[in-house]
Design an enzyme around this catalytic site. Structure first.
Site, mmCIF file in Angstrom:
data_model
loop_
_atom_site.group_PDB
_atom_site.id
_atom_site.type_symbol
_atom_site.label_atom_id
_atom_site.label_comp_id
_atom_site.label_asym_id
_atom_site.label_seq_id
_atom_site.Cartn_x
_atom_site.Cartn_y
_atom_site.Cartn_z
ATOM 1 N N LYS A 1 -20.455 -15.883 1.627
ATOM 2 C CA LYS A 1 -21.390 -16.619 1.430
ATOM 3 C C LYS A 1 -22.441 -15.287 0.388
ATOM 4 O O LYS A 1 -21.898 -14.613 0.165
ATOM 5 C CB LYS A 1 -22.529 -15.702 2.618
ATOM 6 C CG LYS A 1 -21.446 -16.404 4.444
ATOM 7 C CD LYS A 1 -23.001 -15.879 4.885
ATOM 8 C CE LYS A 1 -21.848 -15.695 6.236
ATOM 9 N NZ LYS A 1 -22.746 -14.168 6.477
ATOM 10 N N GLY B 1 -12.718 -3.974 -0.374
ATOM 11 C CA GLY B 1 -14.343 -3.994 -0.705
ATOM 12 C C GLY B 1 -14.917 -2.920 -1.692
ATOM 13 O O GLY B 1 -16.312 -2.600 -1.803
ATOM 14 N N ARG C 1 0.879 -0.717 -0.224
ATOM 15 C CA ARG C 1 0.092 -0.100 -0.032
ATOM 16 C C ARG C 1 0.236 1.145 -0.416
ATOM 17 O O ARG C 1 0.624 2.080 -0.678
ATOM 18 C CB ARG C 1 -0.608 0.067 1.615
ATOM 19 C CG ARG C 1 -2.143 -0.490 0.980
ATOM 20 C CD ARG C 1 -3.139 -0.894 1.814
ATOM 21 N NE ARG C 1 -4.002 -1.529 1.617
ATOM 22 C CZ ARG C 1 -4.825 -1.919 2.408
ATOM 23 N NH1 ARG C 1 -4.965 -1.988 4.125
ATOM 24 N NH2 ARG C 1 -5.850 -3.319 1.721
HETATM 25 P P1 AMP Z 1 -15.051 -14.344 0.955
HETATM 26 O O1 AMP Z 1 -14.910 -13.009 1.935
HETATM 27 O O2 AMP Z 1 -16.117 -13.800 0.822
HETATM 28 O O3 AMP Z 1 -14.613 -13.837 -0.567
HETATM 29 O O4 AMP Z 1 -15.096 -15.116 1.948
HETATM 30 C C1 AMP Z 1 -13.422 -16.041 1.365
HETATM 31 C C2 AMP Z 1 -13.788 -17.380 2.313
HETATM 32 O O5 AMP Z 1 -14.852 -18.420 1.267
HETATM 33 C C3 AMP Z 1 -12.189 -18.099 3.224
HETATM 34 O O6 AMP Z 1 -11.864 -17.728 3.875
HETATM 35 C C4 AMP Z 1 -12.662 -19.413 2.032
HETATM 36 O O7 AMP Z 1 -12.011 -20.299 3.010
HETATM 37 C C5 AMP Z 1 -14.021 -19.323 2.046
HETATM 38 N N1 AMP Z 1 -14.906 -20.729 1.635
HETATM 39 C C6 AMP Z 1 -14.389 -20.581 0.029
HETATM 40 N N2 AMP Z 1 -15.131 -22.213 -0.154
HETATM 41 C C7 AMP Z 1 -15.725 -23.054 1.064
HETATM 42 C C8 AMP Z 1 -16.384 -23.834 1.236
HETATM 43 N N3 AMP Z 1 -16.800 -24.324 0.181
HETATM 44 N N4 AMP Z 1 -17.176 -23.646 2.741
HETATM 45 C C9 AMP Z 1 -16.308 -22.744 2.944
HETATM 46 N N5 AMP Z 1 -16.402 -21.957 2.800
HETATM 47 C C10 AMP Z 1 -15.064 -21.957 1.822
#
Ligand code: AMP
Length: 438
Positions: free
Chosen positions: A233, A415, A37
């Site tokens: 999610k 974000g 950064r």
């Molecule tokens: P995000 O911050 O929404 O981009 O989510 C990233 C997180 O999603 C990472 O820490 C991954 O370990 C988790 N993730 C990815 N695939 C899966 C899965 N199949 N089940 C649970 N967590 C997951």
């Protein structure tokens, strides 16, 4: 892009310029562990210094408890501890008062900047206090001062007008180069301009580059345009899914969010991550895709385990099953080999690709294959296709895997780039002068 940038400014010599940077760098025991950064902010700062401006730099660092005010905020982690009766608000505040000024100070950043900029940067031990004012007054042409952590003032996040005035002080020009906080509407990111305190407001080179590549691709993509979404999610990316479906030709879904889509198709997803409340939404998105002739791809095979790895890098036994046959006692953890090939083939024939979110629990080497395959697919089309990584975990994954120099653009703001993908206008950019307005 129709916003003015530092390049559009004339006669900077002797002008007082306030620059909002993102110096929220990871630190361990007062040592900067990743200076990306800082490096990202250098072109704008160098440009201003070379032009003879008197530069005041400001940034936030971490999430302090607004320790210099009566209004003390507890973060989610602390609130949980208080609710569980493990500690009290008073204890947290006392500890914050003692630890945070040392832990969340920008002093190490000022030191590093000074090294990188040939001794032209000093540090002010406060934001709007005596030291800041004295050091801003003493600046000569081509010199800079970095103010202390903006978030040591609760007024920063609350957009307090008095604070904005003090922060502006003698500055007649505002430069926003903190893409990572451009989606926040805070005193230093937008309000200082919105209140009319500083009238000349432009972006720095970092924001200019982020917008040029990302906004341009979203508005005028070379087609086929493939969007890849993963991560945990569905709920976190509702508007992203919907907006991208309108812009792209193919939307690829992976990661934890895929199981809610698979469930919406009527499949068994075992103990995989599932957003029950969003099943209806996923159905809607599938209908939207079909009606508009867009392709929405879901994993055709899935790597499953018995349980979530604990610790995260546990050596874990995996099995690959068709995505419509996930056993009731198994958990989907990554995309399978056939899906990896399907997704890589889509990328191979694309002219623009944007990617946000890992394809599986990539923190575990056994469950990182899907994420690596997508990163590799992007690297393989380097030079032939515009490839954009929207910050966050996918950016970290690409960097860790050594593919960082094989993509067109890695965003510095997770974000902020997600909000761009949602089609939102970022406050830190909306407030800047339009090119035609000056
Ligand atoms: P995000 O911050 O929404 O981009 O989510 C990233 C997180 O999603 C990472 O820490 C991954 O370990 C988790 N993730 C990815 N695939 C899966 C899965 N199949 N089940 C649970 N967590 C997951």
């Amino acid at each position: 892009m129709n916003k003015m940038s530092v390049k559009d400014l004339k006669d900077l010599k002797g002008k007082n310029v306030l620059v909002r940077c993102d110096f929220n760098v990871p630190m361990k025991d007062g040592v900067i562990t990743d200076e990306n950064r800082i490096q990202g902010a250098l072109p704008t700062i160098k440009y201003l210094l070379d032009a003879g401006a008197r530069v005041t730099l400001c940034s936030h660092m971490g999430k302090p408890h607004s320790i210099f005010s009566a209004e003390v905020k507890l973060n989610k982690k602390d609130l949980k501890k208080v609710d569980a009766g493990e500690t009290t608000k008073e204890v947290i505040i006392e500890k914050a008062k003692k630890d945070e000024p040392k832990k969340l100070t920008l002093a190490p950043v000022a030191k590093r900047l000074n090294e990188l900029l040939g001794g032209k940067v000093v540090f002010a031990t406060d934001v709007i206090g005596k030291d800041a004012k004295a050091k801003r007054d003493a600046l000569k042409n081509g010199e800079a001062v970095l103010l202390e952590n903006l978030r040591f003032h609760w007024e920063e996040e609350k957009k307090d007008e008095g604070f904005c005035k003090e922060l502006a002080y003698n500055a007649e020009i505002y430069v926003n180069d903190a893409f990572g906080t451009a989606h926040r509407s805070h005193a230093s990111t937008a309000a200082i301009v919105e209140y009319g305190i500083i009238k000349t407001a432009v972006c720095g080179f970092l924001i200019e580059k982020e917008l040029e590549v990302m906004a341009d691709t979203l508005e005028n993509p070379k087609r086929p345009f493939v969007a890849i979404l993963g991560g945990a999610k569905v709920a976190d990316k509702l508007n992203v899914i919907s907006n991208l479906l309108e812009k792209c030709d193919t939307l690829i879904i992976g990661g934890g969010m895929a199981y809610t889509f698979l469930k919406a198709k009527g499949y068994e997803v075992g103990t995989s991550l599932l957003d029950e409340e969003k099943i209806g939404y996923c159905k809607e998105m599938m209908v939207k895709a079909e009606k508009s002739g867009k392709e929405l791809l879901l994993p055709i095979d899935t790597v499953v385990t018995d349980h979530f790895p604990e610790p995260i890098d546990e050596k874990i036994v995996v099995k690959t099953v068709p995505s419509n046959k996930i056993p009731a006692d198994k958990m989907g953890m990554d995309i399978g080999e056939k899906t990896r090939k399907l997704y890589a083939d889509k990328v191979a024939s694309a002219k623009s690709v944007i990617w946000n979110g890992p394809m599986g629990v990539f923190e575990n080497p056994t469950l990182a294959k899907g994420t690596i395959a997508v990163a590799q697919a992007l690297a393989d089309v380097y030079g032939k296709c515009t490839t954009i990584i929207g910050g966050g975990d996918s950016a970290a994954a690409v960097q860790q895997l050594g593919f960082a120099d094989k993509v067109t653009h890695i965003s510095t703001g997770g974000g902020a780039s997600l909000e761009l993908f949602e089609g939102k206008v970022l406050p830190g950019i909306a407030c800047l002068n339009d090119k035609r307005s000056v």
